[in-house]
Motif scaffolding. Structure first.
Motif, PDB file in Angstrom:
ATOM      1  N   VAL A   1       0.858  -1.180   0.000  1.00  0.00           N
ATOM      2  CA  VAL A   1       0.000   0.000   0.000  1.00  0.00           C
ATOM      3  C   VAL A   1       0.896   1.232   0.000  1.00  0.00           C
ATOM      4  CG1 VAL A   1      -1.729   1.308   1.293  1.00  0.00           C
ATOM      5  CG2 VAL A   1      -1.850  -1.185   1.213  1.00  0.00           C
ATOM      6  N   MET A   2       0.643   2.105  -0.950  1.00  0.00           N
ATOM      7  CA  MET A   2       1.387   3.352  -1.101  1.00  0.00           C
ATOM      8  C   MET A   2       0.449   4.469  -0.653  1.00  0.00           C
ATOM      9  SD  MET A   2       3.001   4.534  -4.704  1.00  0.00           S
ATOM     10  CE  MET A   2       3.326   6.248  -5.008  1.00  0.00           C
TER      11      MET A   2
ATOM     12  N   PHE B   1       5.003   9.760   0.433  1.00  0.00           N
ATOM     13  CA  PHE B   1       4.287   8.490   0.461  1.00  0.00           C
ATOM     14  C   PHE B   1       4.991   7.531   1.406  1.00  0.00           C
ATOM     15  CE2 PHE B   1       3.011  10.356  -3.501  1.00  0.00           C
ATOM     16  CZ  PHE B   1       1.672  10.013  -3.614  1.00  0.00           C
ATOM     17  N   GLU B   2       4.194   6.813   2.177  1.00  0.00           N
ATOM     18  CA  GLU B   2       4.717   5.749   3.021  1.00  0.00           C
ATOM     19  C   GLU B   2       4.269   4.432   2.410  1.00  0.00           C
ATOM     20  OE1 GLU B   2       3.375   6.619   6.982  1.00  0.00           O
ATOM     21  OE2 GLU B   2       4.863   8.209   7.217  1.00  0.00           O
ATOM     22  N   PHE B   3       5.169   3.459   2.401  1.00  0.00           N
ATOM     23  CA  PHE B   3       4.903   2.155   1.816  1.00  0.00           C
ATOM     24  C   PHE B   3       4.743   1.131   2.928  1.00  0.00           C
ATOM     25  CE2 PHE B   3       6.680   4.689  -1.447  1.00  0.00           C
ATOM     26  CZ  PHE B   3       6.203   4.194  -2.654  1.00  0.00           C
ATOM     27  N   HIS B   4       3.701   0.316   2.827  1.00  0.00           N
ATOM     28  CA  HIS B   4       3.400  -0.657   3.875  1.00  0.00           C
ATOM     29  C   HIS B   4       2.924  -1.961   3.248  1.00  0.00           C
ATOM     30  CE1 HIS B   4       1.165  -2.506   7.221  1.00  0.00           C
ATOM     31  NE2 HIS B   4       1.998  -1.847   7.987  1.00  0.00           N
TER      32      HIS B   4
ATOM     33  N   GLY C   1       4.970  -5.343   7.109  1.00  0.00           N
ATOM     34  CA  GLY C   1       4.910  -4.087   7.861  1.00  0.00           C
ATOM     35  C   GLY C   1       5.418  -2.915   7.052  1.00  0.00           C
ATOM     36  N   PRO C   2       5.867  -1.848   7.733  1.00  0.00           N
ATOM     37  CA  PRO C   2       6.354  -0.657   7.031  1.00  0.00           C
ATOM     38  C   PRO C   2       7.593  -0.975   6.199  1.00  0.00           C
ATOM     39  CG  PRO C   2       6.244  -0.284   9.417  1.00  0.00           C
ATOM     40  CD  PRO C   2       5.918  -1.715   9.173  1.00  0.00           C
ATOM     41  N   LEU C   3       7.663  -0.375   5.012  1.00  0.00           N
ATOM     42  CA  LEU C   3       8.779  -0.646   4.106  1.00  0.00           C
ATOM     43  C   LEU C   3       9.666   0.566   3.844  1.00  0.00           C
ATOM     44  CD1 LEU C   3       6.859  -2.786   1.462  1.00  0.00           C
ATOM     45  CD2 LEU C   3       8.308  -3.598   3.332  1.00  0.00           C
ATOM     46  N   GLY C   4       9.148   1.765   4.026  1.00  0.00           N
ATOM     47  CA  GLY C   4       9.955   2.950   3.779  1.00  0.00           C
ATOM     48  C   GLY C   4       9.111   4.131   3.359  1.00  0.00           C
ATOM     49  N   THR C   5       9.802   5.227   3.038  1.00  0.00           N
ATOM     50  CA  THR C   5       9.161   6.483   2.678  1.00  0.00           C
ATOM     51  C   THR C   5       9.777   7.010   1.388  1.00  0.00           C
ATOM     52  OG1 THR C   5       8.801   7.016   5.007  1.00  0.00           O
ATOM     53  CG2 THR C   5       8.717   8.852   3.463  1.00  0.00           C
TER      54      THR C   5
END
Length: 126
Positions: free
Chosen positions: A29-30, A63-66, A71-75
């Motif tokens: 999800v972006m 954008f935050e990537f999940h 879980g969280p992947l980065g920004t």
């Protein structure tokens, strides 16, 4: 002729397409999030006279990537619109590399290795 397709590939349409692709292909999800003023690197040209960020982020997006399981992947920051003094060519900047780190160090500096690993998430800008 490329100009007949230009309307379909606006920055906004391209980002929306990218969101669909990463979701469908990778389950990522972006999500667009607000950018605090402290994170804007060109405050002089992206803020109003009152020091406020214009609606739409002054041309910048964050954008935050999940991933549901990972879980969280980065920004990722997008700074894709032209302005005076900005690069006119494609550019990618790594603000912080992603890595696995182990913060479990004793006060004397020796490493007390454990199985718990801490992830530093990457931050990049386009």
């Amino acid at each position: 002729e490329s100009s007949q397709f230009a309307g379909y590939f606006s920055v906004e349409n391209s980002i929306e397409g990218m969101k669909v692709l990463v979701q469908d292909l990778f389950g990522i999800v972006m999500k667009e999030v607000d950018i605090p003023i402290e994170e804007i690197w060109d405050v002089d040209t992206t803020t109003t006279a009152q020091g406020q960020i214009p609606e739409g982020g002054g041309g910048m997006s964050k954008f935050e990537f999940h991933h549901e399981e990972e879980g969280p992947l980065g920004t990722m920051y997008f700074d894709l619109h032209p302005r005076d003094g900005k690069f006119v060519h494609a550019a990618h900047f790594t603000i912080r590399c992603g890595r696995i780190r182990n913060e479990d160090k004793a006060e004397d500096g020796s490493n007390n290795q454990t199985d718990d690993k801490d992830h530093q998430l990457p931050i990049v800008a386009l």
